[in-house]
Design a protein around this motif. Structure first.
Motif, short mmCIF file in Angstrom:
data_model
loop_
_atom_site.label_atom_id
_atom_site.label_comp_id
_atom_site.label_asym_id
_atom_site.label_seq_id
_atom_site.Cartn_x
_atom_site.Cartn_y
_atom_site.Cartn_z
N TRP B 212 1.53 1.54 1.94
CA TRP B 212 1.57 0.23 1.27
C TRP B 212 0.29 -0.53 1.62
O TRP B 212 0.05 -0.84 2.79
CB TRP B 212 2.79 -0.58 1.72
N ARG B 213 -0.53 -0.82 0.59
CA ARG B 213 -1.81 -1.49 0.81
C ARG B 213 -1.69 -3.01 0.80
O ARG B 213 -0.86 -3.56 0.10
CB ARG B 213 -2.79 -1.09 -0.30
N THR B 214 -2.59 -3.64 1.58
CA THR B 214 -2.69 -5.09 1.59
C THR B 214 -4.08 -5.50 1.17
O THR B 214 -5.04 -5.13 1.85
CB THR B 214 -2.40 -5.65 3.00
N PRO B 215 -4.27 -6.22 0.05
CA PRO B 215 -3.21 -6.58 -0.88
C PRO B 215 -2.88 -5.42 -1.83
O PRO B 215 -3.73 -4.57 -2.07
CB PRO B 215 -3.84 -7.74 -1.67
N THR B 216 -1.66 -5.43 -2.33
CA THR B 216 -1.27 -4.51 -3.40
C THR B 216 -1.52 -5.24 -4.72
O THR B 216 -1.01 -6.35 -4.90
CB THR B 216 0.21 -4.15 -3.25
N ILE B 217 -2.30 -4.65 -5.60
CA ILE B 217 -2.72 -5.40 -6.79
C ILE B 217 -1.98 -5.00 -8.06
O ILE B 217 -2.19 -5.60 -9.11
CB ILE B 217 -4.25 -5.31 -7.01
N ASP B 218 -1.12 -4.01 -7.97
CA ASP B 218 -0.34 -3.61 -9.14
C ASP B 218 1.02 -3.15 -8.65
O ASP B 218 1.12 -2.45 -7.64
CB ASP B 218 -1.06 -2.49 -9.88
N LEU B 219 2.07 -3.54 -9.37
CA LEU B 219 3.41 -3.21 -8.89
C LEU B 219 3.71 -1.71 -8.97
O LEU B 219 4.57 -1.22 -8.25
CB LEU B 219 4.49 -3.99 -9.67
N LEU B 220 3.03 -1.00 -9.85
CA LEU B 220 3.35 0.42 -10.06
C LEU B 220 2.31 1.36 -9.48
O LEU B 220 2.65 2.34 -8.82
CB LEU B 220 3.45 0.70 -11.56
N ASN B 221 1.04 1.11 -9.80
CA ASN B 221 0.01 2.13 -9.58
C ASN B 221 -1.06 1.72 -8.57
O ASN B 221 -2.24 1.95 -8.78
CB ASN B 221 -0.62 2.49 -10.93
N ASP B 222 -0.61 1.14 -7.46
CA ASP B 222 -1.56 0.81 -6.40
C ASP B 222 -1.05 1.26 -5.03
O ASP B 222 -1.26 0.59 -4.02
CB ASP B 222 -1.87 -0.69 -6.41
N ARG B 223 -0.38 2.39 -5.02
CA ARG B 223 0.04 2.94 -3.72
C ARG B 223 -1.18 3.39 -2.93
O ARG B 223 -2.22 3.72 -3.51
CB ARG B 223 0.96 4.14 -3.93
N GLY B 224 -1.03 3.43 -1.63
CA GLY B 224 -2.09 3.93 -0.77
C GLY B 224 -1.84 5.35 -0.32
O GLY B 224 -0.69 5.80 -0.27
N LEU B 225 -2.93 6.04 -0.01
CA LEU B 225 -2.82 7.32 0.68
C LEU B 225 -2.39 7.00 2.12
O LEU B 225 -2.69 5.93 2.65
CB LEU B 225 -4.19 8.00 0.65
N MET B 226 -1.69 7.93 2.74
CA MET B 226 -1.19 7.71 4.09
C MET B 226 -2.34 7.30 5.01
O MET B 226 -3.38 7.97 5.04
CB MET B 226 -0.50 8.96 4.63
N GLY B 227 -2.15 6.22 5.75
CA GLY B 227 -3.20 5.71 6.62
C GLY B 227 -3.95 4.53 6.03
O GLY B 227 -4.65 3.82 6.74
N GLU B 228 -3.80 4.30 4.73
CA GLU B 228 -4.49 3.19 4.08
C GLU B 228 -3.70 1.89 4.15
O GLU B 228 -4.18 0.86 3.66
CB GLU B 228 -4.76 3.51 2.61
#
Lengths: 278, 278
Positions: B212-228
């Motif tokens: 989960w990225r901070t900030p997340t800029i899209d509800l669907l397509n802004d997942r992070g790679l593990m560690g991000e």
């Protein structure tokens, strides 16, 4: 009495200054009063450069009740120095609320990305506990606002009403309660039960309304006006009023789309949506 | 054995076809196998225009295990005609999984904006129950995937692991379990307890990772790679493995940003992130 019916009048309608954020607070107060709105929740940015006590008098002179000051909180931090800074800022907020004549501060409790949620939750509880003497001295109360789980990374580690109720129980102070906002809580299968529990704790201090749009295109600033989305507003209000709550229904909408429209027209829509959907 | 340590090898690494969605499945299979990846979860769109059984053989011939087929579900609908269509589509998915040689289908359970969540939850339970004979006949199992509360409007009325466990208990079938995805569940204060409960129900069928990225800029397509991001991946994996789970760690990332980069380079980053952060 069937509580889940349309509201007969505007006597319990409160609007947050952020909802019409392009207006200076003097404009908001004049327009809200002219529209028959009876309550206002003041965001701290709206007080910038103003005499706070005088602004409070101006609001009351226009016939509006000050429902709360938004916002305190953001207790968690990586270092004790930063946690102390957060406490200092919360004490300033309490002093502002006292000067303004606001009986309540809404807390967005905070979170630190990468710090465990358990640690942030502990820092939040400790932070609120540290403020209790200030609350007792000033008469200003604090409302923990559980935030939607999509804000657990950086805005609040308190993400359900159940958690907020647990904190209220742990803190055991009549100065600490909850602000329940439908946007954050509507999805929760435990919502009805936790609203009832909050009521039994005498902790339901505030109730905020807006709506959840499909699709929602921004995590922060795409809330809907009541009726534009899927939140069962009448049902949730009936649960809230079953506890005996008879405070304000506070309209708190962050919306790039709605902020861009003519704000007089928007205010008229808010009043209509309040009558039709809250 | 301390389970919350780095994974010694790639023997439990699975990647979803959607993670590298610009690649045809034949490319994904060849590249994953060459990188040492051992499992693949196939999204149905990746099978379009192909012989499903033959694609299954191709995957196995390349040394990959087929972990699951994504996705079935979307049971709730406003009319019985549309609910029947959903069942028909799920039966097609079961037939596809059987032909492919996938032992499991992941269910994104569905929701209808404006229909009560309670009603949607009932329709989901009824829908899964209607599929059980097909599961028993084919040997294909179903995994309820609780989705983040930010998807409660239109994607899933099942928003916590606790709710998914409740459904598993109600359905009482060895064919029905849970897919636990850290993206949806990481914020939940009940997560450790509900993972343990899921294990006791013998229902922890799948485990998905990303960040989960901070900030997340899209509800669907802004997942992070593990560690991000901020998800405590090691901690959650330790809870999962404490139940006895020894299945795949499935990398499921929807990211406009990561889809836009060179996908060979991205695959190398996935493998490294798996070693460093899962």
């Amino acid at each position: 009495m069937n509580t889940a019916t349309s509201l007969p009048d505007l006597s319990r309608l409160c609007i947050h200054t952020i909802t019409t954020k392009s207006w200076a607070i003097e404009t908001s107060v004049a327009k809200f009063a002219a529209a028959g709105v009876k309550g206002i929740t003041v965001w701290r940015d709206a007080l910038a450069g103003r005499d706070v006590a005088q602004t409070g008098r101006m609001i009351r002179d226009n016939g509006l009740s000050i429902v709360s000051l938004c916002r305190g909180g953001f207790f968690p931090a990586a270092t004790s120095v930063d946690r102390q800074k957060a406490l200092d800022d919360n004490r300033s907020a309490i002093a502002e609320a006292h000067a303004l004549g606001a009986p309540l501060i809404v807390l967005v409790c905070g979170a630190v990305p990468g710090q465990s949620l358990a640690e942030s939750r502990k820092q939040i509880t400790d932070g609120i506990a540290a403020l209790l003497p200030d609350c007792q001295a000033s008469g200003v109360k604090l409302a923990i606002e559980p935030l939607h789980p999509m804000y657990a990374d950086s805005r609040s580690a308190v993400n359900t009403l159940g958690q907020a109720n647990d904190m209220v129980e742990a803190l055991k102070s009549p100065c600490v309660g909850v602000a329940a906002d439908v946007y954050h809580l509507w999805w929760d299968p435990a919502l009805e039960a936790e609203i009832a529990r909050c009521g039994k704790l005498n902790a339901l201090f505030a109730y905020h309304v807006c709506d959840w749009r499909t699709p929602t295109i921004d995590l922060l600033n795409d809330r809907g006006l009541m009726g534009e989305g899927c939140i069962p507003l009448r049902q949730i209000r009936s649960w809230v009023e079953t506890t005996g709550f008879n405070g304000y229904n506070e309209v708190e909408v962050f919306s790039t789309r709605l902020w861009a429209m003519d704000q007089d027209e928007y205010l008229a829509q808010i009043v209509q949506a309040y009558r039709d959907f809250v």
